[in-house]
Structure formats: C-alpha cells, structure tokens
Design a protein around this motif. Structure first.
Motif, PDB file in Angstrom:
ATOM      1  N   ASP A  53     -50.666  27.638 -50.244  1.00  0.00           N
ATOM      2  CA  ASP A  53     -50.476  26.189 -50.139  1.00  0.00           C
ATOM      3  C   ASP A  53     -51.547  25.708 -49.166  1.00  0.00           C
ATOM      4  N   PHE A  54     -52.727  25.335 -49.710  1.00  0.00           N
ATOM      5  CA  PHE A  54     -53.980  25.308 -48.976  1.00  0.00           C
ATOM      6  C   PHE A  54     -53.970  24.480 -47.690  1.00  0.00           C
ATOM      7  N   PHE A  55     -53.228  23.388 -47.664  1.00  0.00           N
ATOM      8  CA  PHE A  55     -53.272  22.501 -46.501  1.00  0.00           C
ATOM      9  C   PHE A  55     -51.945  22.481 -45.749  1.00  0.00           C
ATOM     10  N   VAL A  75     -56.063  32.086 -45.252  1.00  0.00           N
ATOM     11  CA  VAL A  75     -55.941  30.746 -45.824  1.00  0.00           C
ATOM     12  C   VAL A  75     -56.868  30.654 -47.031  1.00  0.00           C
ATOM     13  N   CYS A  76     -56.329  30.294 -48.172  1.00  0.00           N
ATOM     14  CA  CYS A  76     -57.138  30.196 -49.390  1.00  0.00           C
ATOM     15  C   CYS A  76     -57.821  28.835 -49.469  1.00  0.00           C
ATOM     16  N   ALA A  77     -58.584  28.529 -48.464  1.00  0.00           N
ATOM     17  CA  ALA A  77     -59.348  27.290 -48.367  1.00  0.00           C
ATOM     18  C   ALA A  77     -60.512  27.553 -47.436  1.00  0.00           C
ATOM     19  N   ALA A  78     -61.516  26.674 -47.477  1.00  0.00           N
ATOM     20  CA  ALA A  78     -62.652  26.821 -46.566  1.00  0.00           C
ATOM     21  C   ALA A  78     -62.324  26.249 -45.191  1.00  0.00           C
ATOM     22  N   GLY A 290     -61.978  28.291 -62.771  1.00  0.00           N
ATOM     23  CA  GLY A 290     -61.930  29.661 -62.285  1.00  0.00           C
ATOM     24  C   GLY A 290     -61.863  29.809 -60.786  1.00  0.00           C
ATOM     25  N   TRP A 291     -61.815  28.687 -60.057  1.00  0.00           N
ATOM     26  CA  TRP A 291     -61.848  28.791 -58.592  1.00  0.00           C
ATOM     27  C   TRP A 291     -60.625  29.504 -58.029  1.00  0.00           C
ATOM     28  N   ARG A 292     -59.462  29.311 -58.631  1.00  0.00           N
ATOM     29  CA  ARG A 292     -58.278  30.011 -58.139  1.00  0.00           C
ATOM     30  C   ARG A 292     -58.390  31.519 -58.362  1.00  0.00           C
ATOM     31  N   ASN A 293     -59.022  31.917 -59.466  1.00  0.00           N
ATOM     32  CA  ASN A 293     -59.238  33.346 -59.699  1.00  0.00           C
ATOM     33  C   ASN A 293     -60.103  33.953 -58.605  1.00  0.00           C
ATOM     34  N   GLU A 294     -61.150  33.217 -58.214  1.00  0.00           N
ATOM     35  CA  GLU A 294     -62.036  33.742 -57.177  1.00  0.00           C
ATOM     36  C   GLU A 294     -61.331  33.811 -55.828  1.00  0.00           C
ATOM     37  N   LEU A 295     -60.494  32.817 -55.529  1.00  0.00           N
ATOM     38  CA  LEU A 295     -59.714  32.867 -54.295  1.00  0.00           C
ATOM     39  C   LEU A 295     -58.814  34.098 -54.273  1.00  0.00           C
ATOM     40  N   ALA A 296     -58.188  34.382 -55.413  1.00  0.00           N
ATOM     41  CA  ALA A 296     -57.287  35.523 -55.504  1.00  0.00           C
ATOM     42  C   ALA A 296     -58.044  36.834 -55.349  1.00  0.00           C
ATOM     43  N   ARG A 297     -59.227  36.919 -55.975  1.00  0.00           N
ATOM     44  CA  ARG A 297     -60.020  38.143 -55.856  1.00  0.00           C
ATOM     45  C   ARG A 297     -60.488  38.371 -54.424  1.00  0.00           C
ATOM     46  N   LEU A 298     -60.865  37.301 -53.749  1.00  0.00           N
ATOM     47  CA  LEU A 298     -61.339  37.434 -52.371  1.00  0.00           C
ATOM     48  C   LEU A 298     -60.238  37.994 -51.473  1.00  0.00           C
TER      49      LEU A 298
END
Length: 341
Positions: A53-55, A75-78, A290-298
C-alpha cells in the motif's frame, strides 16, 4: 543461509491486487496479509514489513511493542516521505524502496510533457473536439533548456533522455558541482531563485524532505520566465500550490504539467482543472504496463539476499537502502548512482 524462515507482514490496500509473484515469496517466507486496519494483528513476530500500500502511514500509527521483531521494511515506491517518522529513523530497522523501477518511465513522461507543450498537442486536441482547422507554428524543442531539480536515479534518467533529443540540461541538487556525467553542471537548490529564470523548462523530481518541502515557492515562481514550463513529477508538496495557481493565473509562468498535488486526488473544485495552460495527470508518470511486476521482482530479489545473508545484518546485503535521515537512497545498487538532492 538464514536458519529462520522469516515472517512477512504484507500491507496491502483494499481493491489493490497483491504482488504478482506471491507464490514465489510464500515459498521463502510465511506471509501475513493485512491492511491498515489489521496491521496491528500482523506485526507481532514479523521480521519484515512489505508495504504494498504505497503511501500508507499505518506503520507510524502502530509503532511500539508489536514491532519488536521487525528488522526490515520494504516500500514498493520510490518516495518514502509517507513512511518515515522519528521512531523508525532511530530504530535498528533497515528501510529499502523501489529505486530504479520508475527512472525511465518518468523520464519518458517528462519528455512527453515537454513535447506536448512545445508542439501544442493539447490545443490541437481541443480544436479537434470543436472541429476547428487552425494552422499554427510550434516551438522547437531541440536547443531549449531544462533545469532538473533532483539528481537521483530518476533525475539522471531524465537528464540523459532530454539531452538525447537536444535539450540543454542542468541539474539542481543539494551540493553544486561541475563536470557531472549526466548533468554537466549541478547548481545548489538553496539558491534556486537566482538561476531558475535561465530555463525554458523546470522539472521537479526531488524526493520530499524537510529541505525540499515547498522549495518552489512564490519567490522561485516569480523568478521563472513568464513563458516557462513547470513540470512536477516528484511530490505535490515540492511546490507551493496556491502560489503556483496565482502565478499561472497572472501569466507569471507560461504553463504547468502536473502529475502530483498537495492533496490527492485533486479536488474537483481546484482552479487548476479549468486552466488552459495546465495539463493534469493522476499521479501516474511512472506507472507503465508491467510496473507492478517489476516491483514484485525487485522485492523477491532482495528477499533472496536477505535469506542468503549468512548471519550478516540486512544493511550489509540488501539493495536500495534508504538513508533514513536524508529520506532517500544514496546508492541504489541498480546503476542509479548518487541520489543526492
């Protein structure tokens, strides 16, 4: 290898799909799915908090004995401005983020914003809706100038892309320097008003910290060119929003492309909606397919580092570690380089 199977409190949000690689994560750790309301039940005994829940600010609201076992927060956000608070800063808990995931997508969004303004694409669409044929001349993008405020990974990706299409790019950061690999020159943000008027485009990408909060204030806005284009893809609070609205209304700056706002969603009553010289998007500049996929992979890659720590602390093995005092990643471990403001 780590001897204890870790427990992850996965903080999600209602209606938001979970990480796409949840099964792979579950093979390595015990997962406790929770939302802000149920986080107090999930935290006791959890080694890791995965903030999907990014924020969310729920950790601050539930800090205390329940977090005694917590060693790592991802945190799955920058940006981590909504997460950090004094107790977390002082705790022996490592914080990591998604630095690197959004660099190129946001850079592309910035370039698109500049091109759309220079080539009058918004006006073309408006005329199309009215079935009006109106020939016009547009601005040449090549040779124009851009000041990129924020010299971390996203700022650097933006500088490289803008330079590639012929813009003259300068950076603004916490410390000034010459001969920077991506910016050439980096000017000090502490003196922003003295040089912001030299640029056609002013791009706000800096992380939100106490030092950057409303750094683009009335003084800076007055110092900008009256035809300047302000682009904010960082945080809404980087800009004094009422002062910006006044400057746009009075013609003190030419246009704004805004992806972020002080309060989100932007209230329907905001005068920004009706301004012809403003382009609004819904905090989506980095959200490509695909951004959520990359967040999950990271996160999964970092989890494997954590499990293979061989007794070392998370701070020695994890990538994208946030400097909790500065509020951003100093070195991403993903080629992002120095993330100084």
């Amino acid at each position: 290898m780590a001897t204890k199977r870790p427990t992850i409190a996965l903080l999600g949000a209602p209606g938001v799909p979970p990480p796409t690689n949840l099964d792979e994560i579950a093979d390595l750790a015990t997962i406790r799915n929770c939302t802000a309301d149920t986080l107090p039940d999930a935290l006791p005994g959890s080694d890791i908090l995965l903030v999907w829940d990014f924020f969310s600010r729920a950790l601050k609201d539930n800090w205390g004995p329940a977090t005694a076992d917590l060693r790592w927060v991802h945190v799955c956000a920058a940006g981590v401005d909504s997460l950090l608070f004094d107790d977390l800063r002082s705790a022996d808990v490592v914080v990591t983020n998604a630095a690197g995931v959004f660099d190129r997508p946001i850079a592309e969004f910035v370039l698109a914003s500049i091109l759309a303004r220079d080539k009058q694409l918004h006006l073309s669409k408006a005329l199309q809706s009215e079935r009006v044929w109106r020939h016009r001349e547009t601005a040449r993008t090549e040779g124009s100038s851009a000041l990129v405020i924020g010299t971390g990974g996203i700022g650097r990706a933006t500088a490289r892309l803008l330079s590639a299409v012929g813009l003259r790019v300068t950076g603004a950061g916490r410390t000034s320097r010459e001969s920077d690999a991506d910016f050439g020159t980096v000017l000090p943000t502490s003196d922003l008003a003295s040089f912001v008027g030299d640029f056609d485009n002013v791009v706000a990408i800096a992380p939100l910290t106490p030092q950057t909060d409303r750094m683009i204030d009335a003084t800076v806005l007055r110092a900008m060119r009256d035809d300047a284009h302000l682009i904010n893809v960082g945080r809404g609070q980087l800009v004094d929003e009422p002062a910006m609205i006044e400057a746009l209304s009075a013609g003190e700056i030419g246009a704004a492309s805004l992806d972020v706002f002080t309060d989100e969603p932007l209230d329907p009553s905001s005068p920004l909606w009706a301004m012809d010289n403003v382009a609004i998007s819904a905090h989506m500049s980095g959200d490509v397919v695909g951004w959520r996929n990359e967040l999950a992979r990271l996160f999964l890659a970092n989890l494997r580092r954590y499990l293979g720590s061989d007794g070392r602390s998370p701070s020695e093995v994890l990538e994208n570690i946030v400097d909790k005092e500065r509020g951003y990643v100093v070195s991403t471990g993903r080629g992002g380089g120095d993330s100084r403001l």
